[in-house]
Design a protein around this motif. Structure first.
Motif, PDB file in Angstrom:
ATOM      1  N   ARG A 115       0.816  -1.216   0.000  1.00 58.22           N
ATOM      2  CA  ARG A 115       0.000   0.000   0.000  1.00 58.22           C
ATOM      3  C   ARG A 115       0.848   1.264   0.000  1.00 58.22           C
ATOM      4  O   ARG A 115       0.360   2.345  -0.354  1.00 58.22           O
ATOM      5  CB  ARG A 115      -0.944   0.008   1.207  1.00 58.22           C
ATOM      6  CG  ARG A 115      -2.095  -0.976   1.105  1.00 58.22           C
ATOM      7  CD  ARG A 115      -3.211  -0.639   2.077  1.00 58.22           C
ATOM      8  NE  ARG A 115      -2.792  -0.715   3.453  1.00 58.22           N
ATOM      9  CZ  ARG A 115      -2.808  -1.831   4.198  1.00 58.22           C
ATOM     10  NH1 ARG A 115      -3.221  -2.977   3.645  1.00 58.22           N
ATOM     11  NH2 ARG A 115      -2.438  -1.817   5.459  1.00 58.22           N
ATOM     12  N   ASN A 116       2.103   1.149   0.386  1.00 63.68           N
ATOM     13  CA  ASN A 116       2.989   2.306   0.411  1.00 63.68           C
ATOM     14  C   ASN A 116       3.798   2.469  -0.866  1.00 63.68           C
ATOM     15  O   ASN A 116       4.605   3.394  -0.978  1.00 63.68           O
ATOM     16  CB  ASN A 116       3.911   2.232   1.621  1.00 63.68           C
ATOM     17  CG  ASN A 116       3.232   2.702   2.895  1.00 63.68           C
ATOM     18  OD1 ASN A 116       3.241   3.881   3.210  1.00 63.68           O
ATOM     19  ND2 ASN A 116       2.604   1.771   3.599  1.00 63.68           N
ATOM     20  N   LEU A 117       3.580   1.583  -1.817  1.00 63.78           N
ATOM     21  CA  LEU A 117       4.197   1.748  -3.124  1.00 63.78           C
ATOM     22  C   LEU A 117       3.447   2.811  -3.924  1.00 63.78           C
ATOM     23  O   LEU A 117       2.318   3.183  -3.583  1.00 63.78           O
ATOM     24  CB  LEU A 117       4.189   0.425  -3.883  1.00 63.78           C
ATOM     25  CG  LEU A 117       5.033  -0.711  -3.285  1.00 63.78           C
ATOM     26  CD1 LEU A 117       4.741  -2.022  -4.008  1.00 63.78           C
ATOM     27  CD2 LEU A 117       6.517  -0.387  -3.341  1.00 63.78           C
ATOM     28  N   LEU A 118       4.062   3.285  -4.988  1.00 62.25           N
ATOM     29  CA  LEU A 118       3.417   4.296  -5.826  1.00 62.25           C
ATOM     30  C   LEU A 118       2.137   3.769  -6.463  1.00 62.25           C
ATOM     31  O   LEU A 118       1.248   4.544  -6.821  1.00 62.25           O
ATOM     32  CB  LEU A 118       4.384   4.771  -6.921  1.00 62.25           C
ATOM     33  CG  LEU A 118       5.678   5.425  -6.433  1.00 62.25           C
ATOM     34  CD1 LEU A 118       6.586   5.746  -7.615  1.00 62.25           C
ATOM     35  CD2 LEU A 118       5.389   6.681  -5.628  1.00 62.25           C
ATOM     36  N   THR A 119       2.057   2.451  -6.594  1.00 59.31           N
ATOM     37  CA  THR A 119       0.883   1.807  -7.187  1.00 59.31           C
ATOM     38  C   THR A 119       0.005   1.165  -6.112  1.00 59.31           C
ATOM     39  O   THR A 119      -0.716   0.209  -6.399  1.00 59.31           O
ATOM     40  CB  THR A 119       1.327   0.734  -8.189  1.00 59.31           C
ATOM     41  OG1 THR A 119       2.158  -0.228  -7.501  1.00 59.31           O
ATOM     42  CG2 THR A 119       2.112   1.338  -9.332  1.00 59.31           C
ATOM     43  N   GLY A 120       0.058   1.685  -4.911  1.00 62.97           N
ATOM     44  CA  GLY A 120      -0.588   1.031  -3.775  1.00 62.97           C
ATOM     45  C   GLY A 120      -2.084   0.870  -3.874  1.00 62.97           C
ATOM     46  O   GLY A 120      -2.664   0.041  -3.158  1.00 62.97           O
ATOM     47  N   ASP A 121      -2.735   1.627  -4.756  1.00 62.64           N
ATOM     48  CA  ASP A 121      -4.198   1.538  -4.845  1.00 62.64           C
ATOM     49  C   ASP A 121      -4.676   0.834  -6.110  1.00 62.64           C
ATOM     50  O   ASP A 121      -5.862   0.901  -6.448  1.00 62.64           O
ATOM     51  CB  ASP A 121      -4.818   2.933  -4.764  1.00 62.64           C
ATOM     52  CG  ASP A 121      -4.337   3.853  -5.884  1.00 62.64           C
ATOM     53  OD1 ASP A 121      -3.318   3.515  -6.522  1.00 62.64           O
ATOM     54  OD2 ASP A 121      -4.963   4.899  -6.100  1.00 62.64           O
ATOM     55  N   ILE A 122      -3.762   0.147  -6.816  1.00 56.61           N
ATOM     56  CA  ILE A 122      -4.182  -0.626  -7.983  1.00 56.61           C
ATOM     57  C   ILE A 122      -3.643  -2.049  -7.846  1.00 56.61           C
ATOM     58  O   ILE A 122      -2.640  -2.276  -7.162  1.00 56.61           O
ATOM     59  CB  ILE A 122      -3.713   0.010  -9.304  1.00 56.61           C
ATOM     60  CG1 ILE A 122      -2.185  -0.002  -9.418  1.00 56.61           C
ATOM     61  CG2 ILE A 122      -4.254   1.418  -9.452  1.00 56.61           C
ATOM     62  CD1 ILE A 122      -1.678   0.534 -10.740  1.00 56.61           C
ATOM     63  N   PRO A 123      -4.306  -3.024  -8.473  1.00 58.42           N
ATOM     64  CA  PRO A 123      -3.852  -4.416  -8.331  1.00 58.42           C
ATOM     65  C   PRO A 123      -2.528  -4.656  -9.054  1.00 58.42           C
ATOM     66  O   PRO A 123      -2.164  -3.921  -9.978  1.00 58.42           O
ATOM     67  CB  PRO A 123      -4.984  -5.226  -8.975  1.00 58.42           C
ATOM     68  CG  PRO A 123      -5.618  -4.273  -9.946  1.00 58.42           C
ATOM     69  CD  PRO A 123      -5.526  -2.920  -9.310  1.00 58.42           C
TER      70      PRO A 123
END
Length: 244
Positions: free
Chosen positions: A174-182
């Motif tokens: 969730r803390n990655l730049l893509t945290g809100d996409i699968p």
């Protein structure tokens, strides 16, 4: 082909990621400047985004410019940034009309101020769209992204807001730049190279890879459909025993 891909009993990939490679070689093979390959590559982006929406893909991520690409000659970087400006000016209204949400991931601080502003405006304009979630990775590196996520969590622990034992894979993701996409189900790389070049290292742990010799400017809807067909032939076990 589209009907075959979407027929009952088949699960479409939720998220397709593409490493767009081969613009320079496409141009060289035609005795053209590299800029011509990049321009043709922009046309391929337009066609593939349209195809992804029509095929019903929920998420599409395109690797447009890596953190390492800043090492390229200044003249080529200048041309690439010019094309990026052109894309942001010419395509965003159409993306918005098509219900496509655009977001950009990567180190924006290295981009010119006007490009940063254009990206921000495009993201805000398309924020509520849901037909296709289009992510473009610019000035992006997978290792750098992991370091950023680790630093965020370390700061939370140091501030006493997070217990170290509370950190697990889900929280880290969730803390990655893509945290809100699968995570990507399918990663396609064009031009015959068989590596992922520091792209979505964490997210691609169980991604299916398809490598094609097609150079990016020649990549069409048919090539996308072929890659999805190949995806359907894979037995995705995620570490378990095969069910076949």
């Amino acid at each position: 082909m589209a009907e075959a891909i979407a027929r009952p009993g088949r699960t479409m990939p939720r998220h397709v990621a593409i490493i767009m490679d081969g613009n320079g070689r496409w141009a060289k093979s035609r005795s053209l400047p590299r800029t011509a390959g990049h321009r043709k590559g922009v046309e391929a982006v337009r066609d593939v985004v349209k195809a992804a929406r029509e095929l019903g893909l929920p998420y599409l991520t395109l690797f447009g410019f890596s953190a390492e690409n800043w090492r390229r000659p200044e003249t080529e970087i200048f041309d690439l940034m010019h094309l990026l400006r052109f894309y942001l000016r010419s395509e965003i209204a159409e993306l918005h009309r098509a219900g496509i949400r655009l977001r950009v991931v990567g180190d924006r601080t290295r981009l010119a101020a006007d490009i940063q502003a254009m990206i921000g405006n495009a993201e805000e304009m398309t924020r509520a769209n849901a037909e296709l979630k289009l992510t473009i990775a610019l000035s992006y590196g997978g290792r750098q992204e992991i370091v950023i996520a680790a630093r965020r969590l370390a700061e939370e622990v140091a501030a006493g807001r997070l217990a170290p034992e509370a950190i697990d894979e889900a929280l880290f993701a969730r803390n990655l730049l893509t945290g809100d996409i699968p995570d990507p189900d399918l990663l396609i790389r064009t031009s015959g190279e068989k590596r992922i070049s520091n792209f979505m290292l964490w997210q691609c742990a169980y991604t299916e890879f398809v490598f094609t010799d097609i150079l990016w400017p020649d990549f069409t809807r048919r090539e996308l459909e072929n890659a999805i067909e190949e995806f359907h032939r894979r037995d995705r076990r995620f570490g378990a025993v095969s069910s076949r």
